[in-house]
Design a protein around this motif. Structure first.
Motif, PDB file in Angstrom:
ATOM      1  N   VAL A 297     -22.283  59.425   4.763  1.00  0.00           N
ATOM      2  CA  VAL A 297     -21.576  60.550   4.935  1.00  0.00           C
ATOM      3  C   VAL A 297     -20.609  61.110   3.715  1.00  0.00           C
ATOM      4  N   LEU A 298     -20.155  59.930   3.132  1.00  0.00           N
ATOM      5  CA  LEU A 298     -19.263  60.339   2.110  1.00  0.00           C
ATOM      6  C   LEU A 298     -20.084  60.840   1.076  1.00  0.00           C
ATOM      7  N   ARG A 299     -21.280  60.553   0.878  1.00  0.00           N
ATOM      8  CA  ARG A 299     -22.218  61.100  -0.246  1.00  0.00           C
ATOM      9  C   ARG A 299     -22.391  62.562   0.205  1.00  0.00           C
ATOM     10  N   ALA A 300     -22.761  62.801   1.327  1.00  0.00           N
ATOM     11  CA  ALA A 300     -22.793  64.263   1.830  1.00  0.00           C
ATOM     12  C   ALA A 300     -21.437  64.813   1.512  1.00  0.00           C
ATOM     13  N   CYS A 301     -20.547  64.664   1.789  1.00  0.00           N
ATOM     14  CA  CYS A 301     -19.030  65.285   1.714  1.00  0.00           C
ATOM     15  C   CYS A 301     -19.034  65.556  -0.020  1.00  0.00           C
ATOM     16  N   ALA A 302     -19.159  64.501  -0.553  1.00  0.00           N
ATOM     17  CA  ALA A 302     -19.243  64.648  -2.163  1.00  0.00           C
ATOM     18  C   ALA A 302     -19.992  65.661  -2.774  1.00  0.00           C
ATOM     19  N   THR A 303     -21.104  65.572  -2.343  1.00  0.00           N
ATOM     20  CA  THR A 303     -22.123  66.499  -3.255  1.00  0.00           C
ATOM     21  C   THR A 303     -21.881  67.904  -2.579  1.00  0.00           C
ATOM     22  N   LEU A 307     -13.996  68.294   0.470  1.00  0.00           N
ATOM     23  CA  LEU A 307     -13.273  67.344   0.147  1.00  0.00           C
ATOM     24  C   LEU A 307     -12.568  66.979   1.435  1.00  0.00           C
ATOM     25  N   GLN A 308     -12.006  67.946   2.384  1.00  0.00           N
ATOM     26  CA  GLN A 308     -11.094  67.659   3.390  1.00  0.00           C
ATOM     27  C   GLN A 308     -11.820  66.647   4.441  1.00  0.00           C
ATOM     28  N   LEU A 309     -13.022  67.088   4.625  1.00  0.00           N
ATOM     29  CA  LEU A 309     -13.723  66.121   5.672  1.00  0.00           C
ATOM     30  C   LEU A 309     -13.863  64.829   5.011  1.00  0.00           C
ATOM     31  N   GLY A 310     -14.348  64.666   3.691  1.00  0.00           N
ATOM     32  CA  GLY A 310     -14.238  63.140   3.353  1.00  0.00           C
ATOM     33  C   GLY A 310     -13.007  62.642   3.299  1.00  0.00           C
ATOM     34  N   LYS A 311     -11.940  63.281   3.324  1.00  0.00           N
ATOM     35  CA  LYS A 311     -10.393  62.522   3.245  1.00  0.00           C
ATOM     36  C   LYS A 311     -10.522  62.273   4.882  1.00  0.00           C
ATOM     37  N   GLN A 312     -10.928  62.955   5.761  1.00  0.00           N
ATOM     38  CA  GLN A 312     -10.745  62.493   7.053  1.00  0.00           C
ATOM     39  C   GLN A 312     -11.406  61.404   7.403  1.00  0.00           C
ATOM     40  N   VAL A 313     -12.955  61.180   6.807  1.00  0.00           N
ATOM     41  CA  VAL A 313     -13.589  59.836   7.033  1.00  0.00           C
ATOM     42  C   VAL A 313     -12.839  58.665   6.443  1.00  0.00           C
ATOM     43  N   HIS A 314     -12.180  58.954   5.132  1.00  0.00           N
ATOM     44  CA  HIS A 314     -11.601  58.097   4.333  1.00  0.00           C
ATOM     45  C   HIS A 314     -10.418  57.474   5.202  1.00  0.00           C
ATOM     46  N   ALA A 315      -9.681  58.235   6.089  1.00  0.00           N
ATOM     47  CA  ALA A 315      -8.668  58.067   6.872  1.00  0.00           C
ATOM     48  C   ALA A 315      -9.090  57.350   7.996  1.00  0.00           C
ATOM     49  N   TYR A 316     -10.301  57.627   8.706  1.00  0.00           N
ATOM     50  CA  TYR A 316     -10.825  57.144   9.907  1.00  0.00           C
ATOM     51  C   TYR A 316     -11.184  55.508   9.590  1.00  0.00           C
ATOM     52  N   VAL A 317     -11.742  55.146   8.461  1.00  0.00           N
ATOM     53  CA  VAL A 317     -12.312  54.058   7.922  1.00  0.00           C
ATOM     54  C   VAL A 317     -11.031  53.144   7.668  1.00  0.00           C
ATOM     55  N   LEU A 318      -9.843  53.562   7.229  1.00  0.00           N
ATOM     56  CA  LEU A 318      -8.940  52.746   6.877  1.00  0.00           C
ATOM     57  C   LEU A 318      -8.243  52.451   8.350  1.00  0.00           C
ATOM     58  N   VAL A 332     -14.666  56.646  -4.521  1.00  0.00           N
ATOM     59  CA  VAL A 332     -14.517  56.946  -6.074  1.00  0.00           C
ATOM     60  C   VAL A 332     -15.372  58.236  -6.190  1.00  0.00           C
ATOM     61  N   SER A 333     -16.809  58.175  -5.875  1.00  0.00           N
ATOM     62  CA  SER A 333     -17.666  59.138  -6.138  1.00  0.00           C
ATOM     63  C   SER A 333     -17.213  60.404  -5.366  1.00  0.00           C
ATOM     64  N   LEU A 334     -16.729  60.270  -4.025  1.00  0.00           N
ATOM     65  CA  LEU A 334     -16.449  61.289  -3.490  1.00  0.00           C
ATOM     66  C   LEU A 334     -15.163  62.349  -4.184  1.00  0.00           C
ATOM     67  N   TYR A 335     -14.096  61.626  -4.717  1.00  0.00           N
ATOM     68  CA  TYR A 335     -12.907  62.019  -5.225  1.00  0.00           C
ATOM     69  C   TYR A 335     -13.264  62.776  -6.576  1.00  0.00           C
ATOM     70  N   TYR A 336     -14.060  61.898  -7.384  1.00  0.00           N
ATOM     71  CA  TYR A 336     -14.475  62.499  -8.777  1.00  0.00           C
ATOM     72  C   TYR A 336     -15.310  63.660  -8.614  1.00  0.00           C
ATOM     73  N   LYS A 337     -16.236  63.843  -7.511  1.00  0.00           N
ATOM     74  CA  LYS A 337     -17.111  64.921  -7.469  1.00  0.00           C
ATOM     75  C   LYS A 337     -16.518  65.969  -7.051  1.00  0.00           C
ATOM     76  N   CYS A 338     -15.440  65.867  -6.295  1.00  0.00           N
ATOM     77  CA  CYS A 338     -14.490  66.948  -5.775  1.00  0.00           C
ATOM     78  C   CYS A 338     -13.430  67.268  -6.934  1.00  0.00           C
ATOM     79  N   GLY A 339     -13.488  66.710  -7.977  1.00  0.00           N
ATOM     80  CA  GLY A 339     -12.483  67.173  -8.987  1.00  0.00           C
ATOM     81  C   GLY A 339     -11.187  66.610  -9.069  1.00  0.00           C
TER      82      GLY A 339
END
Length: 795
Positions: A297-303, A307-318, A332-339
């Motif tokens: 899921v995070l790879r899909a968001c990153a590529t 970013l916003q959906l990826g951050k939601q997944v991040h928050a959900y996991v935490l 790490v890959s999510l955030y750097y691929k989104c700049g």
């Protein structure tokens, strides 16, 4: 005095009981085994074979292989049980060489099927399918009967490299004949083999997938692996609808792994929305995401840049408090691929434990985004490096224009004892392409053949690009023709190579051949073929391919595609058509588009439109020196010296420095660099004298210096001619003619676009010296031969 047999038996039983406590293996197993071993030594007990075998087994399974080996070496005649244990232990640790050594030192007379199974499984688990299959054949030749475990292992090995349908059928028949062809684990392996073979370019995917499904349907008792293997087969061959249909028929308690396979397959194919939709279906079915779902899921968001959906997944996991180590790497890959490099670095720095995957993930992020200085610092800080680390850095340096550093790093990697893989070789070859280092590139090609990487797709693609950028397009074409497997990158590389060298018609032919082969073009393919059309002046052909992007392939053209289209039209003088397209763009014109327009205005002397394009570029990229130089040169070419001086003053006022013109040539693996009016080279005087003689000879053939390319207000025509005579590419070509053997092609590289006078000079010169002169400037290649240029004076 003979020891009491009952006492010996009791002691042996006690030791055996203690060793049984070590299994299954846990954290204390190695410590307990060592305590038992120490006790045996202390009391001088002579253990029988079964105690030694069990002790060696525990050592092998609990990361104590060196203790196991010491015990093994002390046994005068190791039996097949302990030999098999050592083979399995070495295989599990990844040391296939020592495993093979123990196996081959075992006499055939004491081997059995279990030992062969251990070795075949070892080869398979270590990704050496060829050796697994070869040992299976040898096993049968030596009279050993394979069992169902043998077939399951060797079929897994076959799946690693299988490309031909006949191999699938042969092994399927052998399994049926042996009676193992009705065991679930063997049938699962057969489904995998047929499915893997279906993805080979040498096979018919539809018939093989049909065979895989037939085997699946015949499995009497399907387990979770059966369903997942078939679904994975469909997914890897792009048959997502069939995969979803099969998923619907599964028991709910077995669906998690199958969902993960579907999601991962969608992500791998770039179908990110479909992957996320599958996640929603999974959650709505009451199936919880696990440690394998989140990374996909995070790879899909990153590529996809979500970013916003990826951050939601991040928050959900935490919130769920199951934020695991490997997810840190995905984040790490999510955030750097989104700049978001600060966020990526913050996650990295807070990680409680960093493994090589973590370091490599961040390193890859810095490299892929062009933050090469940060990448160098991170690379320097890494205490441990693997082949992937070196590969990322070498390729990154090459792709960011630091070819010389890339080659030095490749050499450093070898000195540190890390043997390069085909991808590392690809990075070194890319470095040669950047530098135009033809001799070094040839040497790497020879090494690839020597070490057995000649069939690598990544290395082959790098070689095509390297030869093309070194000016030898025929060798690039030859590499392409001899590659056993091709992918879209291979076709793109050859199309780009032909286009750069002025073979636009051939580039178009290759593109058409690619379409006939059933390979769907991507946005890069269309970019390369548009560039080829632009360089060759194939306006109608280029327009057709541009229009096909949306109408045929449903690829929305990007700014880079529009820039190529504008370039194509303007090179042919169709400025009104280009203006109309710019006005109708679905987005604001980018710097690329205005640069294409300005460059064409310079060639055609279209001052009015050129000034408009330059003004737009001053707003978009005010720090770029090329805009100032092009506009100044346009004014100078029309004798508007005051305007030219005004633009240069504006440039100085804004602190913009002009990139110095620089040309270089490789002679006997050494690169010689020249600037305009250069006198720093040790042989500068001899080169200038020779250049003067060449100038006299070509003037007798009709060459007349084109002083319109003197971009300073100089009254004397003689002075203007002198200024033209010392352009860096002329100096480099003259040096090459002096130093390289007769008949050798002269290959010169320049960092800026060559001027019209130099272009004319080299056409005449190629007739005088009867040698091919190949010049690579910033835009393309020029092949001068017998007074003509491959670009057809269209550049």
């Amino acid at each position: 005095m003979q020891p009491n047999p009952d006492l010996v038996r009791a002691i042996a039983n006690r030791y055996a009981a203690n060793l049984r406590l070590c299994l299954p293996i846990r954290r204390t197993s190695l410590q307990l085994a060592r305590a038992v071993h120490a006790n045996i030594i202390t009391f001088g007990f002579q253990p029988r074979a079964h105690i030694l075998n069990r002790l060696i087994d525990v050592y092998c399974k609990s990361s104590g292989l060196h203790y196991a080996r010491q015990l093994f070496d002390e046994i005068s005649e190791p039996d097949k049980v302990v030999r098999t244990t050592m083979v399995s232990g070495y295989c599990a640790s990844g040391d296939i060489t020592l495993a093979r050594l123990v196996f081959e030192e075992t006499p055939v007379s004491i081997r059995d099927t279990v030992m062969y199974n251990a070795m075949i499984t070892g080869f398979t688990h270590n990704n050496d399918g060829y050796s697994a299959v070869n040992l299976f054949c040898k096993m049968k030749q030596e009279g050993f009967k394979p069992d169902y475990f043998t077939f399951a292992s060797v079929l897994a090995g076959l799946a690693i490299f299988v490309e031909e349908e006949k191999h699938c059928v042969q092994f399927h028949a052998a399994a049926l004949k042996s009676g193992a062809g009705y065991i679930t684990s063997v049938l699962n392996a057969l489904v995998s083999v047929y499915s893997k073979c279906a993805s080979s370019p040498l096979s018919s995917s539809s018939s093989l997938l049909h065979s895989a499904r037939k085997v699946f349907d015949e499995i009497p008792e399907k387990d979770e692996r059966s369903w997942t293997t078939m679904i994975t087969g469909y997914v890897k061959n792009g048959c997502f609808d069939l995969g979803k249909e099969l998923l619907e028929g599964m028991d709910e308690n077995m669906k998690l792994v199958a969902y993960n396979a579907m999601i991962s397959g969608y992500v791998h194919r770039g179908l990110y929305q479909e992957a996320l939709e599958m996640v929603r279906r999974m959650v709505s079915s009451g199936i919880e995401l696990d440690e394998f779902t989140y990374p996909s899921v995070l790879r899909a968001c990153a590529t996809a840049g979500l970013l916003q959906l990826g951050k939601q997944v991040h928050a959900y996991v935490l919130r769920r408090e199951d934020f695991s180590f490997h997810l840190d790497n995905s984040l790490v890959s999510l955030y750097y691929k989104c700049g978001k490099f600060d966020e990526a670095r913050a996650i990295f720095d807070k990680m409680p434990a960093k493994d090589l995957v973590s370091w490599n993930a961040l390193l890859s992020g810095y490299v892929s985004s062009g933050h090469i200085d940060e990448a160098k610092l991170l690379f320097k800080d890494m205490k441990e490096k693997n082949i992937l680390t070196w590969m990322i850095m070498i390729s990154g340096l090459a792709e960011n224009g630091s070819g010389e550093e890339g080659l030095k790093l490749f050499s450093c990697m070898r000195k540190e004892g890390c043997e390069p893989c085909d991808y590392a070789f690809s990075g070194a070859i890319k470095s040669c392409a950047v530098l135009g280092a033809y001799c070094n590139g040839q040497q790497f090609h020879a090494q690839l053949v020597k070490v057995g990487f000649a069939s690598s797709i990544s290395a082959g693609n790098a070689l095509i690009t390297m030869y093309a950028k070194c000016g030898v397009v025929n060798e690039a074409r030859q590499v392409f023709l001899t590659m056993p497997c091709l992918d879209s990158v291979s076709w793109n590389a050859l199309i780009a190579a032909l286009g750069q060298h002025g073979h636009g018609v051939e580039a178009v032919d290759v593109y058409e051949e690619m379409l006939k082969e059933g390979i769907r073009p991507d946005r890069i393919t269309l970019l390369t073929v548009l560039t080829a059309c632009s360089h060759a002046g194939l306006v109608e052909q280029g327009r057709k391919y541009f229009d096909s992007m949306e109408t045929v392939y449903h690829i929305p053209p990007g700014a880079d595609h529009y820039a190529r289209l504008i370039d194509l039209l303007c090179r042919s003088g169709r400025f009104s058509e280009a203006e109309s397209i710019i006005k109708s763009l679905p987005f604001e014109p980018t710097a690329q588009i205005w640069e294409a327009l300005l460059s064409a205005c310079r060639v055609y002397g279209n001052m009015e439109l050129g000034i408009i394009a330059a003004d737009k570029l001053f707003d978009l990229i005010p720090e770029h020196d090329g805009t100032y130089m092009l506009l100044s040169n346009m004014y100078a070419a029309t004798g508007q010296w005051e305007e030219a001086a005004r633009i240069r003053n504006l440039m100085r006022h804004r602190g913009i420095k002009k990139e110095l013109a620089c040309s270089w040539i490789e002679v006997e693996t050494q690169v010689h660099t020249f600037l305009v009016d250069d006198t720093s080279h040790p042989e500068a005087e001899a080169v200038y004298n020779y250049l003067q003689e060449l100038g006299k000879e070509i003037k007798r053939l009709g060459y007349v210096p084109d002083t319109s390319f003197v971009l300073h207000d100089v009254e004397s025509d003689c002075h203007k001619e002198d200024m033209l005579a010392t352009h860096s590419e002329k100096i480099a070509v003259a040096f090459g003619l002096m130093k390289l053997p007769p008949g050798t092609s002269i290959r010169v590289f320049k960092n800026l676009r060559t001027c019209g006078d130099c272009h004319n000079f080299f056409m005449f010169l190629s007739r005088v010296v009867q040698r091919d002169i190949i010049l690579r400037d910033r835009k393309r290649f020029h092949h001068f031969r017998n007074g003509e240029c491959s670009c057809g004076n269209f550049w």
